[in-house]
Design a protein around this motif. Structure first.
Motif, PDB file in Angstrom:
ATOM      1  N   ARG A 364      -6.575 -13.608   3.399  1.00 17.09           N
ATOM      2  CA  ARG A 364      -5.385 -13.740   4.255  1.00 17.09           C
ATOM      3  C   ARG A 364      -4.551 -12.465   4.245  1.00 17.09           C
ATOM      4  NH1 ARG A 364      -3.041 -19.173   1.714  1.00 17.09           N
ATOM      5  NH2 ARG A 364      -3.704 -18.043  -0.140  1.00 17.09           N
ATOM      6  N   LYS A 365      -4.833 -11.621   3.275  1.00 15.15           N
ATOM      7  CA  LYS A 365      -4.015 -10.405   3.141  1.00 15.15           C
ATOM      8  C   LYS A 365      -4.713  -9.152   3.670  1.00 15.15           C
ATOM      9  CE  LYS A 365      -2.150 -12.322  -1.151  1.00 15.15           C
ATOM     10  NZ  LYS A 365      -2.010 -12.126  -2.620  1.00 15.15           N
ATOM     11  N   ILE A 366      -6.024  -9.297   3.862  1.00  9.88           N
ATOM     12  CA  ILE A 366      -6.758  -8.095   4.290  1.00  9.88           C
ATOM     13  C   ILE A 366      -6.356  -7.707   5.705  1.00  9.88           C
ATOM     14  CG2 ILE A 366      -9.046  -7.196   4.869  1.00  9.88           C
ATOM     15  CD1 ILE A 366     -10.188  -8.953   2.662  1.00  9.88           C
ATOM     16  N   ALA A 367      -6.024  -6.512   5.908  1.00  9.32           N
ATOM     17  CA  ALA A 367      -5.661  -6.053   7.251  1.00  9.32           C
ATOM     18  C   ALA A 367      -6.548  -4.885   7.654  1.00  9.32           C
ATOM     19  CB  ALA A 367      -4.198  -5.649   7.306  1.00  9.32           C
ATOM     20  N   ARG A 368      -6.435  -3.798   7.015  1.00 12.30           N
ATOM     21  CA  ARG A 368      -7.224  -2.629   7.357  1.00 12.30           C
ATOM     22  C   ARG A 368      -7.415  -1.748   6.145  1.00 12.30           C
ATOM     23  NH1 ARG A 368      -3.064   1.314   8.999  1.00 12.30           N
ATOM     24  NH2 ARG A 368      -1.051   0.262   8.956  1.00 12.30           N
ATOM     25  N   LEU A 369      -8.294  -0.781   6.280  1.00 16.89           N
ATOM     26  CA  LEU A 369      -8.603   0.093   5.153  1.00 16.89           C
ATOM     27  C   LEU A 369      -7.471   1.081   4.917  1.00 16.89           C
ATOM     28  CD1 LEU A 369     -12.356   0.790   5.874  1.00 16.89           C
ATOM     29  CD2 LEU A 369     -11.376  -0.803   4.213  1.00 16.89           C
ATOM     30  N   VAL A 370      -7.582   1.771   3.831  1.00 14.40           N
ATOM     31  CA  VAL A 370      -6.558   2.737   3.444  1.00 14.40           C
ATOM     32  C   VAL A 370      -6.824   4.085   4.113  1.00 14.40           C
ATOM     33  CG1 VAL A 370      -5.605   4.041   1.504  1.00 14.40           C
ATOM     34  CG2 VAL A 370      -6.159   1.614   1.245  1.00 14.40           C
ATOM     35  N   PHE A 371      -5.788   4.688   4.678  1.00 17.18           N
ATOM     36  CA  PHE A 371      -5.888   6.030   5.247  1.00 17.18           C
ATOM     37  C   PHE A 371      -4.853   6.917   4.555  1.00 17.18           C
ATOM     38  CE2 PHE A 371      -8.762   5.001   8.609  1.00 17.18           C
ATOM     39  CZ  PHE A 371      -8.510   3.669   8.894  1.00 17.18           C
ATOM     40  N   SER A 386       0.462  11.065   2.662  1.00 15.89           N
ATOM     41  CA  SER A 386       1.055   9.919   3.356  1.00 15.89           C
ATOM     42  C   SER A 386       0.004   8.811   3.438  1.00 15.89           C
ATOM     43  CB  SER A 386       1.516  10.323   4.762  1.00 15.89           C
ATOM     44  OG  SER A 386       2.506  11.333   4.682  1.00 15.89           O
ATOM     45  N   VAL A 387       0.253   7.740   2.722  1.00 12.18           N
ATOM     46  CA  VAL A 387      -0.726   6.656   2.601  1.00 12.18           C
ATOM     47  C   VAL A 387      -0.342   5.522   3.537  1.00 12.18           C
ATOM     48  CG1 VAL A 387      -1.875   5.062   1.011  1.00 12.18           C
ATOM     49  CG2 VAL A 387      -1.028   7.271   0.182  1.00 12.18           C
ATOM     50  N   ASP A 397     -11.018   2.275  -4.718  1.00 15.03           N
ATOM     51  CA  ASP A 397     -11.893   3.457  -4.778  1.00 15.03           C
ATOM     52  C   ASP A 397     -11.584   4.436  -3.651  1.00 15.03           C
ATOM     53  OD1 ASP A 397     -14.955   1.943  -6.106  1.00 15.03           O
ATOM     54  OD2 ASP A 397     -13.047   2.519  -7.016  1.00 15.03           O
ATOM     55  N   GLU A 398     -11.451   3.915  -2.409  1.00 16.89           N
ATOM     56  CA  GLU A 398     -11.120   4.791  -1.281  1.00 16.89           C
ATOM     57  C   GLU A 398      -9.767   5.469  -1.488  1.00 16.89           C
ATOM     58  OE1 GLU A 398     -14.142   1.941   0.186  1.00 16.89           O
ATOM     59  OE2 GLU A 398     -12.365   1.811  -1.090  1.00 16.89           O
ATOM     60  N   PHE A 399      -8.824   4.736  -2.047  1.00 18.78           N
ATOM     61  CA  PHE A 399      -7.491   5.277  -2.314  1.00 18.78           C
ATOM     62  C   PHE A 399      -7.581   6.444  -3.295  1.00 18.78           C
ATOM     63  CE2 PHE A 399      -3.693   5.085  -5.105  1.00 18.78           C
ATOM     64  CZ  PHE A 399      -2.731   5.455  -4.179  1.00 18.78           C
ATOM     65  N   LEU A 400      -8.338   6.248  -4.397  1.00 16.10           N
ATOM     66  CA  LEU A 400      -8.448   7.298  -5.421  1.00 16.10           C
ATOM     67  C   LEU A 400      -9.203   8.517  -4.895  1.00 16.10           C
ATOM     68  CD1 LEU A 400      -9.261   5.102  -8.545  1.00 16.10           C
ATOM     69  CD2 LEU A 400      -7.135   6.311  -8.088  1.00 16.10           C
ATOM     70  N   GLU A 401     -10.240   8.268  -4.083  1.00  9.25           N
ATOM     71  CA  GLU A 401     -11.052   9.376  -3.579  1.00  9.25           C
ATOM     72  C   GLU A 401     -10.298  10.255  -2.589  1.00  9.25           C
ATOM     73  OE1 GLU A 401     -14.402   7.385  -1.950  1.00  9.25           O
ATOM     74  OE2 GLU A 401     -15.278   6.885  -3.917  1.00  9.25           O
ATOM     75  N   VAL A 433      -3.248   7.935 -10.448  1.00 10.74           N
ATOM     76  CA  VAL A 433      -3.066   9.125  -9.614  1.00 10.74           C
ATOM     77  C   VAL A 433      -1.886   9.959 -10.137  1.00 10.74           C
ATOM     78  CG1 VAL A 433      -2.375   9.912  -7.332  1.00 10.74           C
ATOM     79  CG2 VAL A 433      -4.095   8.111  -7.556  1.00 10.74           C
ATOM     80  N   VAL A 434      -0.769   9.266 -10.383  1.00  9.26           N
ATOM     81  CA  VAL A 434       0.421   9.972 -10.870  1.00  9.26           C
ATOM     82  C   VAL A 434       0.137  10.620 -12.216  1.00  9.26           C
ATOM     83  CG1 VAL A 434       2.804   9.669 -11.620  1.00  9.26           C
ATOM     84  CG2 VAL A 434       1.974   8.459  -9.593  1.00  9.26           C
ATOM     85  N   ASN A 435      -0.547   9.879 -13.088  1.00 14.27           N
ATOM     86  CA  ASN A 435      -0.877  10.391 -14.423  1.00 14.27           C
ATOM     87  C   ASN A 435      -1.711  11.654 -14.335  1.00 14.27           C
ATOM     88  OD1 ASN A 435      -0.179   9.601 -17.006  1.00 14.27           O
ATOM     89  ND2 ASN A 435      -1.054   7.564 -16.679  1.00 14.27           N
ATOM     90  N   LYS A 436      -2.722  11.652 -13.471  1.00 13.95           N
ATOM     91  CA  LYS A 436      -3.637  12.799 -13.373  1.00 13.95           C
ATOM     92  C   LYS A 436      -2.908  14.032 -12.851  1.00 13.95           C
ATOM     93  CE  LYS A 436      -8.326  11.082 -13.177  1.00 13.95           C
ATOM     94  NZ  LYS A 436      -9.635  11.262 -12.552  1.00 13.95           N
ATOM     95  N   PHE A 437      -2.100  13.843 -11.814  1.00 15.43           N
ATOM     96  CA  PHE A 437      -1.365  14.990 -11.283  1.00 15.43           C
ATOM     97  C   PHE A 437      -0.370  15.540 -12.309  1.00 15.43           C
ATOM     98  CE2 PHE A 437      -3.121  15.665  -7.344  1.00 15.43           C
ATOM     99  CZ  PHE A 437      -3.140  14.558  -6.505  1.00 15.43           C
TER     100      PHE A 437
END
Length: 479
Positions: A364-371, A386-387, A397-401, A433-437
């Protein structure tokens, strides 16, 4: 040194898991040696420890009781073949579709079942058994407060075995449970007819063990990934586990998989490469051949104490402690997975039920992929990501990549104005992500979190890097 510590710690667990499965202790010890050595060369996660485990032992109890050891060896062989096929088909990547709540429910169920498997050893036994078990637990949990140079379970086993021998105490011992190894494992084919009837008997057990074994191994690999901040190859891990199980079936062993506890001990002891895993297996074999006479007199009560420790350490207590902060749907999935697994004693059914529930909740929550749109300022010192889209366990995974962690800039801005964080996986990914940067020396700022996402971040990771990256001037109501 790390391999030697793990090799010693594997001895009591391999014996205890053998007894759970209903086989001689030598079966579990041979299994741990063969699988540890094989995965040292062929596994996809260096530093991870694989051997005989409670998760697999619990699945083979009925097969062993009804059909005996030879059919168990065939089931182990078929388990390995299925796992190799899973690896060749690259099904390891599908593990991302298993939500964290399902994993936690699976682990909790495993802990409960390991504990329940110890109860027969504490029923209708002499009073000395309870005293030995209690004293063993005191040593196991008390000794680490003084020193961690030697694994406390080994000290407990040594102390209790010495006391039983010196005082002549009459209690059940490991020698009463079956044969111990006195030689190197010998190659032999399982002595069963290779017919469709045999396949009909072992296939349900093998399929379940293949799936559960890979789940446990992938979970272990992911944990080592986090501890070492290095990636693993899940498909290679599947093939490595499969080949290890195939080989162990020809040397009188039962199916095994990745071990979370031993892998953590290995990494924390400094073992992060394949050499430590190899040393663990070789040292295990040397120890059991040299100490078989002593191991035979080991009291079962002390082993029960070790398994109670394993059970307590495996259970994810935080999943109940933080229940009020975790979304209700995830709590329902965790509890359902756990209860279905415990009452049916079928790990595959429990995990499948949890996945179906998660799919229903999240569909019910799925809408679209991450860009993710990337913009570099003119002075090349400030990168803006800008996410947009829905970030949850499927899209992590797509978000991290989308982020370039090898780019060196002074300042990073992560704009989540058009994104939404749905679950623990999303918050963990953003925190990563924040940790790595930050470790790379960049100043990181997270902006644009909507109210629901900010609330989730605040509840789940109140002291995380993400919280410290939120702009202090931004009122919480406008996040």
């Amino acid at each position: 040194m790390a391999g030697a510590v793990v090799g010693l710690a594997l001895i009591p667990e391999a014996i205890a898991f053998s007894i759970i499965a209903g086989v001689d202790p030598k079966v579990g010890l041979y299994t741990s040696f063969v699988i540890a050595v094989t995965t040292a060369f062929l596994g996809g996660r260096p530093g991870s420890i694989s051997a005989a485990t409670g998760a697999m032992a619990l699945l083979m109890i009925d097969l062993m009781r009804d059909w005996g050891l030879e059919y168990l060896l065939v089931a182990t062989l078929l388990t390995g073949i299925l796992q190799v096929i899973f690896g060749v088909l690259k099904l390891g990547r599908q593990m991302r579709y298993v939500p964290r709540a399902v994993m936690v429910g699976y682990i909790n169920a495993l802990a409960v079942l390991i504990f329940l498997a110890q109860l027969p050893q504490l029923t209708n036994v002499p009073p000395a058994v309870y005293a030995i078990a209690a004293l063993s637990l005191v040593i196991i949990y008390g000794l680490p407060r003084l020193t961690k140079a030697v694994p406390s379970p080994l000290v407990a086993l040594f102390a209790m075995t010495t006391a039983v021998i010196a005082l002549g105490i009459e209690v059940p011992t490991v020698g009463d449970m079956g044969e111990l190894p006195t030689t190197l494992p010998i190659f032999a084919l399982p002595k069963v007819p290779f017919t469709l009837e045999t396949l009909r008997i072992v296939l349900p057990y093998s399929l379940t063990m293949a799936v559960v074994g890979l789940l446990a191994s992938f979970l272990t690999a992911s944990l080592v990934d986090e501890l070492t901040d290095t990636p693993s190859d899940k498909n290679q891990e599947a093939k490595g586990q499969g080949i290890a199980n195939i080989i162990t079936s020809f040397f009188g062993g039962m199916a095994g998989c990745g071990m979370i506890g031993q892998s953590v001990i290995n990494v924390q002891s400094g073992g992060r490469g394949r050499l430590s895993t190899l040393c663990a297996g070789v040292f295990l074999l040397f120890a059991i051949l040299a100490l078989s006479g002593w191991v035979r007199q080991m009291p079962m009560a002390a082993l029960v104490a070790v398994m109670i420790m394993v059970s307590i350490g495996t259970f994810r207590w935080a999943s109940f402690r933080d229940m009020a902060r975790i979304p209700r749907s995830e709590t329902a999935v965790m509890l359902t997975t756990m209860l279905v697994t415990i009452f049916t004693r079928n790990f595959a059914l429990g995990v499948a039920t949890g996945i179906v529930m998660s799919t229903v909740f999240f569909s019910r929550k799925i809408a679209r992929l991450v860009f993710v749109d990337k913009v570099l300022h003119d002075d090349s010192s400030h990168r803006i990501y800008s996410v947009s889209g829905q970030i949850f366990f499927v899209s992590v995974d797509e978000f991290l990549e989308a982020f370039d962690f090898n780019e060196f800039v002074d300042r990073i801005t992560i704009d989540l104005t058009h994104a939404h964080l749905w679950d623990q996986g999303a918050v963990a990914a953003l925190d990563k992500v924040v940790n790595k940067f930050r470790r790379a020396g960049a100043e990181v700022e997270v902006v644009g979190l909507n109210e629901a996402s900010a609330t989730l971040v605040e509840k789940l990771t109140p002291h995380s890097q993400v919280n410290r990256s939120l702009p202090k001037s931004q009122p919480e109501s406008q996040l």
